[in-house]
Structures are given as C-alpha cells and as structure tokens.
Design a protein around this motif. Structure first.
Motif, PDB file in Angstrom:
ATOM      1  N   GLY A 118      -3.307   2.032  -9.412  1.00 51.50           N
ATOM      2  CA  GLY A 118      -3.828   3.330  -9.022  1.00 51.50           C
ATOM      3  C   GLY A 118      -2.952   4.470  -9.508  1.00 51.50           C
ATOM      4  O   GLY A 118      -2.790   5.481  -8.816  1.00 51.50           O
ATOM      5  N   LEU A 136       0.413   3.200  -6.111  1.00 53.56           N
ATOM      6  CA  LEU A 136       0.388   2.500  -4.830  1.00 53.56           C
ATOM      7  C   LEU A 136       0.787   1.045  -5.018  1.00 53.56           C
ATOM      8  O   LEU A 136       0.316   0.362  -5.949  1.00 53.56           O
ATOM      9  CB  LEU A 136      -1.006   2.563  -4.206  1.00 53.56           C
ATOM     10  CG  LEU A 136      -1.563   3.961  -3.929  1.00 53.56           C
ATOM     11  CD1 LEU A 136      -2.972   3.847  -3.357  1.00 53.56           C
ATOM     12  CD2 LEU A 136      -0.658   4.750  -2.995  1.00 53.56           C
ATOM     13  N   LYS A 137       1.633   0.557  -4.146  1.00 51.65           N
ATOM     14  CA  LYS A 137       2.081  -0.830  -4.232  1.00 51.65           C
ATOM     15  C   LYS A 137       0.908  -1.784  -4.026  1.00 51.65           C
ATOM     16  O   LYS A 137       0.187  -1.713  -3.021  1.00 51.65           O
ATOM     17  CB  LYS A 137       3.164  -1.094  -3.184  1.00 51.65           C
ATOM     18  CG  LYS A 137       3.701  -2.520  -3.219  1.00 51.65           C
ATOM     19  CD  LYS A 137       4.812  -2.717  -2.203  1.00 51.65           C
ATOM     20  CE  LYS A 137       5.277  -4.161  -2.149  1.00 51.65           C
ATOM     21  NZ  LYS A 137       6.390  -4.355  -1.180  1.00 51.65           N
ATOM     22  N   GLY A 150       0.787  -1.218   0.000  1.00 54.25           N
ATOM     23  CA  GLY A 150       0.000   0.000   0.000  1.00 54.25           C
ATOM     24  C   GLY A 150       0.819   1.267   0.000  1.00 54.25           C
ATOM     25  O   GLY A 150       0.261   2.366  -0.070  1.00 54.25           O
ATOM     26  N   SER A 209      -1.928  -1.948  -5.581  1.00 55.35           N
ATOM     27  CA  SER A 209      -3.268  -1.473  -5.919  1.00 55.35           C
ATOM     28  C   SER A 209      -3.715  -2.020  -7.275  1.00 55.35           C
ATOM     29  O   SER A 209      -2.898  -2.230  -8.174  1.00 55.35           O
ATOM     30  CB  SER A 209      -3.292   0.059  -5.951  1.00 55.35           C
ATOM     31  OG  SER A 209      -4.523   0.536  -6.452  1.00 55.35           O
ATOM     32  N   ARG A 210      -5.041  -2.196  -7.413  1.00 56.22           N
ATOM     33  CA  ARG A 210      -5.613  -2.606  -8.696  1.00 56.22           C
ATOM     34  C   ARG A 210      -6.500  -1.509  -9.283  1.00 56.22           C
ATOM     35  O   ARG A 210      -7.234  -1.753 -10.242  1.00 56.22           O
ATOM     36  CB  ARG A 210      -6.418  -3.892  -8.522  1.00 56.22           C
ATOM     37  CG  ARG A 210      -5.558  -5.082  -8.118  1.00 56.22           C
ATOM     38  CD  ARG A 210      -6.352  -6.368  -8.112  1.00 56.22           C
ATOM     39  NE  ARG A 210      -5.524  -7.520  -7.786  1.00 56.22           N
ATOM     40  CZ  ARG A 210      -5.951  -8.772  -7.754  1.00 56.22           C
ATOM     41  NH1 ARG A 210      -7.231  -9.037  -8.024  1.00 56.22           N
ATOM     42  NH2 ARG A 210      -5.134  -9.756  -7.448  1.00 56.22           N
ATOM     43  N   ALA A 211      -6.426  -0.309  -8.716  1.00 51.06           N
ATOM     44  CA  ALA A 211      -7.236   0.801  -9.219  1.00 51.06           C
ATOM     45  C   ALA A 211      -6.761   1.239 -10.599  1.00 51.06           C
ATOM     46  O   ALA A 211      -5.614   1.012 -10.991  1.00 51.06           O
ATOM     47  CB  ALA A 211      -7.170   1.978  -8.245  1.00 51.06           C
ATOM     48  N   GLN A 257       3.296   4.353  -1.205  1.00 52.34           N
ATOM     49  CA  GLN A 257       3.208   5.221  -2.388  1.00 52.34           C
ATOM     50  C   GLN A 257       4.579   5.456  -2.995  1.00 52.34           C
ATOM     51  O   GLN A 257       5.547   5.751  -2.285  1.00 52.34           O
ATOM     52  CB  GLN A 257       2.593   6.565  -2.002  1.00 52.34           C
ATOM     53  CG  GLN A 257       2.555   7.578  -3.146  1.00 52.34           C
ATOM     54  CD  GLN A 257       1.918   8.892  -2.743  1.00 52.34           C
ATOM     55  OE1 GLN A 257       0.830   8.906  -2.166  1.00 52.34           O
ATOM     56  NE2 GLN A 257       2.588  10.008  -3.044  1.00 52.34           N
TER      57      GLN A 257
END
Length: 273
Positions: A211, A233-234, A186, A236-238, A188
């Motif tokens: 993301g 973000l580490k 999570g 993240s799938r956004a 940055q």
C-alpha cells in the motif's frame, strides 16, 4: 533563544562537545526544541512534513527513528493528543538534546507522552530488543534517514555528516527491517527521502510493507521534486499509488504555499488516502 535563556532551569547541562545551542519554537509555540546552534542537524521542513503523515486521529505508540533533537516526533505528539512517542537516536550528543527538549517547561504538556532511547536504528534481533525496541510494540514509525550517499559526506561537521549521509549502502534495508520488526501488523511507516532513493526504498519495502503511497515535494509547481514523502502499511498487499505533489512555495517569493504553511505549523495532516 540561546544558551542560558529562559525555560532551561532544572534541565540537564548540554553535552560537553555540543557547542552552543538554541531553543526554538514550533507549531506557533506549542512545542520547543533544544538544538545545536552551529553543528549537527537542525529540525526544519523535512521533520514537519514527516510528522504530518501521522493522521489526526492516530492512537497508540509512535517511534521516531533517527530522531535527532526530536523535531518530527514531538511535532506529531503536538498535533495528535492520543499519541505516545519514543525518540530513537544513536548520537549521544543529539539524544542529550532530545532529553533537554523534553525537560523544557514549555514542553510539560508533551513530556509525559514522550521518551528517548539512545540506540542504533540498524540493530537487529536480540541487540535491538535489548536496546529497548521491542517486537510489535508500535503503531506508527516515522523516519528521516541520513539519505545522502556516503561520497556526499563533505562537511567538516561530524555531527552533521552523521545525520545527513549514510554509512552503509543498505541503510534503507536496515532501517525498514527495524521498522517492520517493531510495528504491529497493519502499522504505518513514513519516510522522507530524496527522489533518487525511491528504488532503494521500494526494494526494502518488498515482503514487509504494501500500500505504498508516494508524494513528491517540490519547491514550485513547475519544479522537479526535491523530496519524496512515502508511507506504507505493514503486511498490506495494496498497490502503489502516486499522490499529488506538495508544493512548498507560492508562485512568487519565498512564502510557503497555504498547504505547506498548514502542514509545517501543525494545522493540518497529510494522511493516507
């Protein structure tokens, strides 16, 4: 301020091959940098924008990869009081400048939250860990890689060439591999680069970061972007988002726009959406 000026008592001497230096105030004097006067990379707009991606309420530990004299990392620490900062720099000359910056009396309020690691960002695995960059140790990573292509290494200044032009075609892959390894889940990562580097950046993010938010940076509203400010973000799938541009200058003249003035002087952040 030049070599031998106020504020240098007790600091280690400059590197033998460094030439002259200056002591420069940033954020209206809230921190100072010892920098080479006529060689190497000097902190400026890119470093201040990169630091601005760290939110005001950030906590924990930040790594500034390719820190030079420490401009971006110390700018983040200056604005964010709960942040500890590690300045990571391969060049012994520039790492010495970073240590001298931390030794300045003007930086006494930051020095207890900052340290320097002299290491190649591209190290991997056990070699990286032995250099002091432990797995999952950081909450934020910021980086200003030498994003010019190798064929652009035309400057006779070896320090500047090292700071500005990449030695390897897979530089972003190497640096973002390290960022992913040292960040907590999570965490940055923030990068400033040329617009032409976006494709390589997105490829290096794949499987590691999501993301992604991209902010163009352009001289004036009608101009093409000259930089991109990218965060992710580490784990993240956004989806990727394109942010409104940061415009450097007001409509006329060379004065900074109000937004740019606030970002460059540590009065505002450019956090993720």
């Amino acid at each position: 301020m030049t070599a031998g000026g106020p504020g240098l008592a007790g600091a280690e001497p400059p590197p033998a091959d460094s030439g002259g230096f200056t002591v420069d105030a940033f954020h209206f004097g809230r921190f100072h940098l010892v920098q080479p006067a006529d060689a190497g990379h000097r902190a400026g707009m890119d470093a201040m924008l990169l630091a601005a991606t760290v939110p005001d309420d950030a906590r924990g530990h930040l790594a500034d990869l390719g820190a030079g004299a420490g401009g971006a990392g110390l700018a983040a620490a200056s604005r964010v009081p709960a942040l500890a900062v590690t300045l990571v720099e391969r060049s012994p000359v520039m790492a010495a400048y970073a240590r001298r910056s931390l030794a300045l009396p003007e930086n006494a309020g930051l020095a207890g939250r900052a340290s320097v690691i002299e290491a190649d960002v591209g190290l991997a695995g056990a070699a990286r860990r032995a250099a002091g960059l432990a797995d999952h140790a950081y909450d934020h990573v910021i980086m200003n890689p030498p994003f010019n292509e190798g064929r652009d290494r035309r400057t006779p200044d070896a320090l500047k060439a090292e700071a500005h032009a990449m030695e390897h075609d897979d530089l972003f892959e190497r640096w973002l591999r390290t960022a992913a390894a040292i960040l907590r889940p999570g965490g940055q990562v923030s990068v400033i680069a040329r617009p032409q580097s976006l494709e390589a950046l997105l490829a290096a993010f794949k499987g590691r970061f999501g993301g992604v938010e991209v902010t163009p940076v352009q001289p004036r509203a009608a101009d093409d972007a000259i930089r991109i400010l990218v965060t992710a973000l580490k784990g993240s799938r956004a989806r990727l988002q394109l942010r409104p541009a940061i415009v450097i200058h007001a409509a006329e003249g060379r004065d900074f726009s109000p937004v740019m003035a606030d970002l460059s002087n540590g009065r505002a952040a450019w956090p993720r959406r």
